[in-house]
Every structure is written in C-alpha cells, then in structure tokens.
Enzyme design. Structure first.
Site, short mmCIF file in Angstrom:
data_model
loop_
_atom_site.label_atom_id
_atom_site.label_comp_id
_atom_site.label_asym_id
_atom_site.label_seq_id
_atom_site.Cartn_x
_atom_site.Cartn_y
_atom_site.Cartn_z
NE ARG A 92 40.26 32.51 48.92
CZ ARG A 92 40.11 32.06 47.68
NH1 ARG A 92 41.05 32.25 46.79
NH2 ARG A 92 39.01 31.44 47.32
CG ASN A 102 43.80 34.70 47.43
OD1 ASN A 102 43.95 33.48 47.36
ND2 ASN A 102 42.77 35.35 46.92
NE ARG A 162 34.46 26.14 39.13
CZ ARG A 162 34.65 26.88 40.20
NH1 ARG A 162 33.88 26.74 41.26
NH2 ARG A 162 35.61 27.77 40.24
CG HIS A 208 30.91 35.48 45.00
ND1 HIS A 208 31.80 36.23 45.74
CD2 HIS A 208 31.58 35.09 43.89
CE1 HIS A 208 32.96 36.30 45.08
NE2 HIS A 208 32.85 35.61 43.96
CG LEU A 209 25.74 36.04 40.86
CD1 LEU A 209 24.55 36.71 40.16
CD2 LEU A 209 25.50 34.53 40.96
N GLY A 210 30.59 35.51 39.98
CA GLY A 210 31.80 35.86 39.23
C GLY A 210 32.01 34.78 38.20
CG ASN A 211 35.23 32.83 35.45
OD1 ASN A 211 34.39 32.23 34.77
ND2 ASN A 211 36.37 33.25 34.97
N GLY A 212 33.30 31.90 39.17
CA GLY A 212 32.67 30.92 40.04
C GLY A 212 31.44 31.60 40.65
CE LYS A 241 43.75 37.07 42.47
NZ LYS A 241 42.40 36.59 42.60
CG HIS A 297 32.69 32.15 46.40
ND1 HIS A 297 31.77 31.76 45.44
CD2 HIS A 297 33.87 32.29 45.74
CE1 HIS A 297 32.37 31.67 44.28
NE2 HIS A 297 33.65 31.97 44.41
CD GLU A 353 36.57 36.99 48.28
OE1 GLU A 353 36.78 37.66 47.24
OE2 GLU A 353 36.42 35.76 48.28
CG ASP A 364 33.66 37.56 29.97
OD1 ASP A 364 32.64 38.26 30.07
OD2 ASP A 364 34.77 37.90 30.41
P1 ADP Z 1 36.39 35.61 39.62
O1 ADP Z 1 35.37 34.62 40.04
O2 ADP Z 1 37.40 35.06 38.66
O3 ADP Z 1 36.97 36.45 40.75
P2 ADP Z 1 35.07 38.06 38.81
O4 ADP Z 1 34.32 38.34 40.05
O5 ADP Z 1 36.14 39.00 38.40
O6 ADP Z 1 35.61 36.59 38.71
O7 ADP Z 1 34.00 37.96 37.63
C1 ADP Z 1 34.42 37.67 36.33
C2 ADP Z 1 33.22 37.60 35.42
O8 ADP Z 1 32.41 38.78 35.58
C3 ADP Z 1 33.62 37.61 33.96
O9 ADP Z 1 33.84 36.32 33.48
C4 ADP Z 1 32.44 38.23 33.31
O10 ADP Z 1 31.57 37.19 32.92
C5 ADP Z 1 31.75 39.04 34.35
N1 ADP Z 1 31.78 40.48 34.08
C6 ADP Z 1 32.77 41.35 34.36
N2 ADP Z 1 32.44 42.60 33.95
C7 ADP Z 1 31.22 42.51 33.38
C8 ADP Z 1 30.33 43.44 32.74
N3 ADP Z 1 30.63 44.72 32.64
N4 ADP Z 1 29.16 42.95 32.29
C9 ADP Z 1 28.85 41.66 32.42
N5 ADP Z 1 29.63 40.74 33.00
C10 ADP Z 1 30.80 41.15 33.46
#
Ligand code: ADP
Length: 401
Positions: free
Chosen positions: A90, A7, A240, A207-211, A14, A179, A385, A282
């Site tokens: 990827r 990736n 974003r 899918h709730l991450g940074n993105g 990665k 994603h 993934e 974050d």
């Molecule tokens: P990416 O999109 O970079 O792959 P991830 O899936 O690792 O991101 O998600 C990162 C985000 O998840 C962090 O910015 C943070 O907001 C949130 N996060 C991670 N651990 C926790 C937690 N224990 N409680 C709340 N939010 C969390």
C-alpha cells in the site's frame, strides 16, 4: 496465488497473507512502535492473536520478524518465504504519476521517493519495505497500490485549486484525495450487491473512520472526493478539522503567536470531534457524552453529521442524482445514531433509511439499511483494502510473461 500485502506507517507495519484463489486471509498481523524499545508484533487474528515483544530498530528488522512469524508460528500456512508468489504494497501517495497499480521497478521506486515530501510519514517507510523485500526475497514480483490512484480520473475543475496557476504547477498543488483503495473497493462491491454494472451507477462512497472522506463515483469513475492536497481537507474527522476558512490559519499564527507547524498540528491532531467536544476523537465516547447531555458533545456530534450531509448534497448535485450511498469504516459500519442524523429528512430526495435495519448489528457483514421501496439504496459495506491490493497484485502478476 499467495500474496503478502504490506502496509507501512511511520512506526508500524501491517501485513496480511491472502490466498487469492479462495479469497481467504491466511495470516495477518501488525508490528507496532517500530524504532522504539517497546516495539512488538501482534500476529494472528482475533482469539488466535499473540503478542511478541521484540526490539525492531527499523522496517528492515520488522520485515524479518514478519517473515519469521509467517513461516514459524504454530498455525503458519507456509514454511518458506519462497511459497509467497508476490508482495503488494500500500503506497499512500502516487501523486499524478500513477492512475493504477503497477509492478515495482526502479522507475516506480524513484517516483515514490520523489513524492515523499507529500506523504512524509508513509512513502519513506513503504520504500524501505520495498528495498528490504528486494533483499530478502530477490526476484519476487512486488506491486505498488496507491491510495491516490482512484482519484486520478477527477476532472481539472474538481482537482485544481483557485490559487495562482504557476504556484500550483511548481509545487504540484492539487487535489489528490486519499482512501482511494477503500472507495474503489466499496464502489465495486456496491455494484455487485445491486447486481448492476458499475458503469450504470451513480454512487456516493463514505469512508468514515478516524479519518473521513467521501467520494462521488459516476459510472465507475471517481469525479470528486473530499480529501484534497492532503488528508486534512474535507469532512470534519476524529482529530482533523477538515475544510475551514483558510484565513483562520494566518489569523491564528498572528493572534496566538504560533508557528505554521503548530497550527498544522492543531488542525491535524487537536481539532475535529476531539477539539469541539473536548472529550474524545472517538464517536462512541462523544455519543455517550451527548446522550448524557454534554452540550459540546452534542455540538460536535451535530457538526460531524452536518459536514457529511454537506458533501452528500454536493456530490448528488455534481452527478445529477444518486443510485446508492455506501458507508464503511468504524463509524460508517457501526454508528447507527450518526447514520440516522446523516439521512434524517431526506425522503424528498428518494433516500429513505430503514430505522429497524439501521439499528440491527451484523458485525462485519454487508447489508442494505434503506427501506425496500427507497429509490436510493443505502448500503453498509465493510471495507477491505488488503483484498483489493491482493487482487490488483494478482492481476498484474498473472499478466507477466
Ligand atoms: P481508522 O481510520 O483508524 O482505520 P476505523 O475505521 O477503525 O479507523 O474507525 C475508528 C473509529 O470508528 C473510532 O474512532 C470510532 O469513532 C468509530 N467506531 C468504532 N466502533 C464504533 C461503534 N460501535 N459505534 C460508533 N463508532 C464506532
């Protein structure tokens, strides 16, 4: 079969070595700051992780370092690159050329290159890795697994933008999504956990991450998704803005005397949770600030949940119902307070969160967090993934003559 999953990002690489027969991860790691004199490789998982500082001028050098780490570290499970059966890449953008994963040949390489303007930070380094693999492991099958492929099933009414038709056609402007590998993985895991064929189910995947992105998967087919022509569209994210009134862009250009590139930078890197709260991108930091009464953090928090609820409602209507809602990635898997806000008061829609199950932590485990009697199931599924890429690669390679 031993599959190496790669990736590549603009300055990172990665990797995971996966044994598909036993579905185990044999090795993993990450090269960071490729191209800078501070570059380093992190090899190994969790407490076995080791960091080696090593200058990697480009992705070719990074891959050489990866191959060396895989075959020469203390716990290496292979002693030579020849023991790898195939490599799965990827690829962020497959445009409308690819609706599934493919074996890489010159035609595939040319198409990925043609799509580079749509994913300038990702497609070029992935191409560099493909070419280096051809050099370092000649004859080894390589596959391309596209983030966009899962959304090629969207109907035109969902993927077209109401701009002049010719303009969209000439510039290939349409919704591509992102994603996709993650959404596909969690939708299929959801069906497996429910013990029902995916063809019988209406699923909303989040899918709730940074993105952040959210998708409607109707009878196994993606029918809508929140990310668009680029990953900037849709939900409010860490940095974003997601979808906003497009007229704000020329307004900012004129009234703040900014260039289009500067506005783009603001929308991608300085907006979302970070922009509204002024604290962080974050969710953990914003949660802490909101809990201690910071008004902008509370606002950012509420807007974030509101944005998810809006798409959830839209997709439930688009599919005329929902059987399961799946959450994944950093926020989806861990942020119990956000989950509480997302599902608050949805009992009339048959969506009933179990407050106790929602609170419990089961790090890295798949779990139901809806009440047993909830007609709609809410499920947390850690995404994988890399496993999906390895699985696709296995399927393609095992069909080879
Ligand atoms: P990416 O999109 O970079 O792959 P991830 O899936 O690792 O991101 O998600 C990162 C985000 O998840 C962090 O910015 C943070 O907001 C949130 N996060 C991670 N651990 C926790 C937690 N224990 N409680 C709340 N939010 C969390």
């Amino acid at each position: 079969m031993k599959i190496l999953v790669l990736n590549a990002g603009s300055s990172s690489l990665k990797y995971q070595l996966i044994e598909t027969d036993t579905q185990t991860m044999l090795a993993k790691g990450l090269c960071e700051r490729v191209g800078s004199k501070n570059s380093y490789i992190k090899h190994g998982a969790d407490k076995d992780e080791r960091i080696f500082h090593q200058f990697m001028a480009d992705h070719e050098e990074a891959l050489r370092v990866v191959f060396d780490a895989l075959t020469h570290s203390d716990r290496s499970t292979i002693t030579s690159i020849d023991q790898i059966d195939a490599i799965g890449h990827r690829i962020v953008h497959g445009g409308d050329f690819f609706d599934e994963s493919v074996l890489i040949d010159q035609d595939v390489i040319d198409k990925i290159a043609r799509l580079s303007p749509l994913a300038p930070l990702h497609n070029p380094p992935a191409l560099a890795c493909i070419e280096v693999c051809q050099k370092l492991a000649p004859g080894m099958p390589q596959t391309a697994v596209f983030d966009t492929a899962f959304f090629q099933t969207l109907p035109p009414s969902a993927y077209m933008y109401p701009l002049p038709y010719e303009l969209c056609r000439v510039h290939r402007i349409r919704k591509y999504g992102a994603h996709g590998t993650s959404h596909r993985y969690i939708a299929h895991r959801c069906a497996a956990l429910l013990g029902r064929p995916i063809e019988d189910l209406k699923i909303v995947t989040c899918h709730l991450g940074n993105g952040c992105s959210i998708s409607a998967v109707d009878h196994g087919i993606a029918v809508d998704t929140s990310m668009g022509f680029t990953p900037l569209d849709g939900l409010m994210m860490g940095t974003r803005c997601g979808s906003i009134d497009p007229a704000i862009i020329p307004f900012l250009i004129e009234n703040e005397n900014l260039s289009a590139a500067e506005v783009n930078d603001i929308m991608n890197k300085k907006s979302g949770l970070l922009g509204v709260s002024g604290i962080s991108n974050d969710v953990r930091d914003v949660t802490d600030a909101a809990m201690s009464g910071n008004e902008r953090a509370v606002l950012a928090y509420d807007m974030y949940a509101h944005s998810i609820r809006k798409y959830l409602g839209q997709y439930i209507v688009e599919m005329a119902g929902v059987d399961a809602i799946v959450l994944t990635a950093g926020v989806g898997e861990n942020a119990e307070r956000i989950r509480r806000l997302i599902f608050a008061g949805l009992q009339p829609l048959g969506i009933v969160l179990d407050q106790e199950k929602n609170r419990l932590r089961h790090n890295g485990k798949e779990r139901f967090i809806s009440r047993d009697e909830s007609p709609v199931k809410i499920i947390v599924i850690p995404t994988n993934e890399e496993f999906m890429i390895a699985q696709d690669t296995y399927d393609i390679v095992s069909r080879l003559p």
